[in-house]
Design a protein around this motif. Sequence first.
Motif, PDB file in Angstrom:
ATOM      1  N   ALA A  70       0.837  -1.205   0.000  1.00  0.00           N
ATOM      2  CA  ALA A  70       0.000   0.000   0.000  1.00  0.00           C
ATOM      3  C   ALA A  70       0.870   1.252   0.000  1.00  0.00           C
ATOM      4  CB  ALA A  70      -0.936  -0.008   1.206  1.00  0.00           C
ATOM      5  N   ALA A  71       1.931   1.246   0.783  1.00  0.00           N
ATOM      6  CA  ALA A  71       2.832   2.403   0.828  1.00  0.00           C
ATOM      7  C   ALA A  71       3.532   2.585  -0.516  1.00  0.00           C
ATOM      8  CB  ALA A  71       3.852   2.240   1.951  1.00  0.00           C
ATOM      9  N   ASP A  72       3.991   1.491  -1.114  1.00  0.00           N
ATOM     10  CA  ASP A  72       4.654   1.566  -2.425  1.00  0.00           C
ATOM     11  C   ASP A  72       3.734   2.107  -3.505  1.00  0.00           C
ATOM     12  OD1 ASP A  72       6.977   0.576  -1.325  1.00  0.00           O
ATOM     13  OD2 ASP A  72       6.682  -1.475  -2.082  1.00  0.00           O
ATOM     14  N   ASP A  73       2.442   1.818  -3.382  1.00  0.00           N
ATOM     15  CA  ASP A  73       1.460   2.278  -4.369  1.00  0.00           C
ATOM     16  C   ASP A  73       0.875   3.649  -4.005  1.00  0.00           C
ATOM     17  OD1 ASP A  73       1.838   0.007  -5.896  1.00  0.00           O
ATOM     18  OD2 ASP A  73       0.149  -1.062  -4.988  1.00  0.00           O
ATOM     19  N   ASP A  74       1.509   4.325  -3.043  1.00  0.00           N
ATOM     20  CA  ASP A  74       1.138   5.684  -2.622  1.00  0.00           C
ATOM     21  C   ASP A  74      -0.249   5.808  -2.001  1.00  0.00           C
ATOM     22  OD1 ASP A  74       3.616   6.793  -3.393  1.00  0.00           O
ATOM     23  OD2 ASP A  74       2.928   6.960  -5.474  1.00  0.00           O
TER      24      ASP A  74
ATOM     25  N   GLY B 220       2.904   9.003   8.438  1.00  0.00           N
ATOM     26  CA  GLY B 220       1.933  10.029   8.059  1.00  0.00           C
ATOM     27  C   GLY B 220       0.676   9.525   7.383  1.00  0.00           C
ATOM     28  N   HIS B 221       0.403   8.255   7.473  1.00  0.00           N
ATOM     29  CA  HIS B 221      -0.779   7.680   6.840  1.00  0.00           C
ATOM     30  C   HIS B 221      -1.949   7.637   7.813  1.00  0.00           C
ATOM     31  CE1 HIS B 221       1.788   6.603   3.512  1.00  0.00           C
ATOM     32  NE2 HIS B 221       2.541   5.848   4.297  1.00  0.00           N
ATOM     33  N   ARG B 222      -3.141   7.487   7.244  1.00  0.00           N
ATOM     34  CA  ARG B 222      -4.359   7.359   8.059  1.00  0.00           C
ATOM     35  C   ARG B 222      -4.715   5.884   8.202  1.00  0.00           C
ATOM     36  NH1 ARG B 222      -5.907  10.649   3.951  1.00  0.00           N
ATOM     37  NH2 ARG B 222      -7.391   9.073   3.321  1.00  0.00           N
ATOM     38  N   LEU B 223      -5.331   5.576   9.342  1.00  0.00           N
ATOM     39  CA  LEU B 223      -5.709   4.196   9.625  1.00  0.00           C
ATOM     40  C   LEU B 223      -7.088   4.166  10.245  1.00  0.00           C
ATOM     41  CD1 LEU B 223      -4.897   1.174   9.939  1.00  0.00           C
ATOM     42  CD2 LEU B 223      -4.023   1.785  12.198  1.00  0.00           C
ATOM     43  N   ARG B 224      -7.894   3.217   9.801  1.00  0.00           N
ATOM     44  CA  ARG B 224      -9.209   3.002  10.399  1.00  0.00           C
ATOM     45  C   ARG B 224      -9.359   1.511  10.683  1.00  0.00           C
ATOM     46  NH1 ARG B 224     -14.442   4.644   7.116  1.00  0.00           N
ATOM     47  NH2 ARG B 224     -13.872   2.767   5.984  1.00  0.00           N
TER      48      ARG B 224
END
Length: 88
Positions: free
Chosen positions: A17-21, A50-54
Amino acid sequence: MIDHFTAAPLRALRASAADDDYTGLVLDTERVTFADSGFLAVLDWWLRHGHRLRLANRSRAVKQLSPEGHTSGVGARRLAAGRVRRYG
């Protein structure tokens, strides 16, 4: 169950997911029967970058993660402080 030994698929998902921005991640945790600091480490890495998580449909095991419990890492503090959106 998600612990240090079984968290590899979740780490791979997070890395992909991080690699795919992607900047947000929704995890349905309804079927998680056990979680420890290995699970929290995966969540914490995502948040520290710095990502969001739910967390959707939080299972009993996920709900029990808190600084007052046996796990007291940064991920647990963020979870308890509401910095991770909780649903379910």
